[in-house]
Design a protein around this motif. Structure first.
Motif, PDB file in Angstrom:
ATOM      1  N   VAL A 275       0.843  -1.199   0.000  1.00 36.70           N
ATOM      2  CA  VAL A 275       0.000   0.000   0.000  1.00 36.70           C
ATOM      3  C   VAL A 275       0.878   1.249   0.000  1.00 36.70           C
ATOM      4  CG1 VAL A 275      -1.653   1.323   1.373  1.00 36.70           C
ATOM      5  CG2 VAL A 275      -1.987  -1.131   1.045  1.00 36.70           C
ATOM      6  N   TRP A 276       1.897   1.275   0.881  1.00 39.91           N
ATOM      7  CA  TRP A 276       2.784   2.446   0.917  1.00 39.91           C
ATOM      8  C   TRP A 276       3.549   2.594  -0.399  1.00 39.91           C
ATOM      9  CZ3 TRP A 276       3.799   7.039   2.413  1.00 39.91           C
ATOM     10  CH2 TRP A 276       5.038   7.601   2.144  1.00 39.91           C
TER      11      TRP A 276
ATOM     12  N   GLU B 116       4.321   6.046  -5.090  1.00 40.09           N
ATOM     13  CA  GLU B 116       4.528   6.273  -6.520  1.00 40.09           C
ATOM     14  C   GLU B 116       3.333   6.962  -7.168  1.00 40.09           C
ATOM     15  OE1 GLU B 116       7.292   6.021  -8.160  1.00 40.09           O
ATOM     16  OE2 GLU B 116       8.293   5.214  -6.395  1.00 40.09           O
ATOM     17  N   LEU B 117       2.134   6.503  -6.850  1.00 37.42           N
ATOM     18  CA  LEU B 117       0.947   7.064  -7.497  1.00 37.42           C
ATOM     19  C   LEU B 117       0.710   8.522  -7.130  1.00 37.42           C
ATOM     20  CD1 LEU B 117      -1.448   4.005  -7.128  1.00 37.42           C
ATOM     21  CD2 LEU B 117      -0.385   4.837  -9.240  1.00 37.42           C
ATOM     22  N   PHE B 118       1.035   8.895  -5.890  1.00 35.94           N
ATOM     23  CA  PHE B 118       0.774  10.259  -5.421  1.00 35.94           C
ATOM     24  C   PHE B 118       2.059  11.067  -5.238  1.00 35.94           C
ATOM     25  CE2 PHE B 118      -2.734   7.604  -3.763  1.00 35.94           C
ATOM     26  CZ  PHE B 118      -3.749   8.123  -4.544  1.00 35.94           C
TER      27      PHE B 118
ATOM     28  N   LEU C  39       3.528   7.050 -12.028  1.00 41.76           N
ATOM     29  CA  LEU C  39       2.215   6.396 -12.081  1.00 41.76           C
ATOM     30  C   LEU C  39       2.359   4.973 -12.607  1.00 41.76           C
ATOM     31  CD1 LEU C  39      -0.050   9.273 -13.444  1.00 41.76           C
ATOM     32  CD2 LEU C  39      -0.026   8.324 -11.122  1.00 41.76           C
ATOM     33  N   TRP C  40       3.185   4.808 -13.617  1.00 40.61           N
ATOM     34  CA  TRP C  40       3.407   3.467 -14.164  1.00 40.61           C
ATOM     35  C   TRP C  40       4.094   2.562 -13.144  1.00 40.61           C
ATOM     36  CZ3 TRP C  40       0.979   1.354 -17.988  1.00 40.61           C
ATOM     37  CH2 TRP C  40       0.452   2.154 -18.992  1.00 40.61           C
TER      38      TRP C  40
END
Length: 121
Positions: free
Chosen positions: A43-44, A49-51, A97-98
């Protein structure tokens, strides 16, 4: 010298964390007790990476390097140590994001398998 050794050890710990985020699900398939450790790591790792969240390990490593008389580095661990090995250009938000999607894609089959095996039991 002690700060430099600590910074190098933290860099290795950081790399181990990244490898566990990506491939620790395989360990979970073998040892289910690791699930409680691995799932928060995933989750972390995906959220970071996503945020584009800053990793606290990078800040600690830079602080130790400065205390050792070295210069810290800008950006994150992946951008500084791993990305140059794979790609010559800088890390972009789109690529992050990737990478976040990769973390989820690698681990999703593992956790789906765990859920299916739990339902059968």
């Amino acid at each position: 010298m002690l700060y430099r050794i600590a910074a190098d050890a933290l860099m290795l710990l950081h790399l181990l964390f990244i490898l566990l985020v990506l491939f620790g699900g395989l360990l979970v398939l073998r040892w289910r007790g690791l699930l409680g450790w691995h799932l928060p790591m995933v989750v972390w790792g995906a959220a970071a990476e996503l945020f584009q969240l800053p990793c606290p390990l990078t800040g600690w490593e830079n602080a130790m390097r400065r205390a050792a008389g070295q210069t810290g580095y800008g950006g994150g661990f992946i951008e500084h140590y791993l990305y140059p090995l794979i790609y010559p250009a800088g890390l972009t938000p789109r690529l992050q994001l990737w990478l976040g999607a990769l973390v989820l894609a690698v681990n999703a089959p593992v956790y789906l398998r765990l859920l299916r095996s739990r339902r059968r039991a």
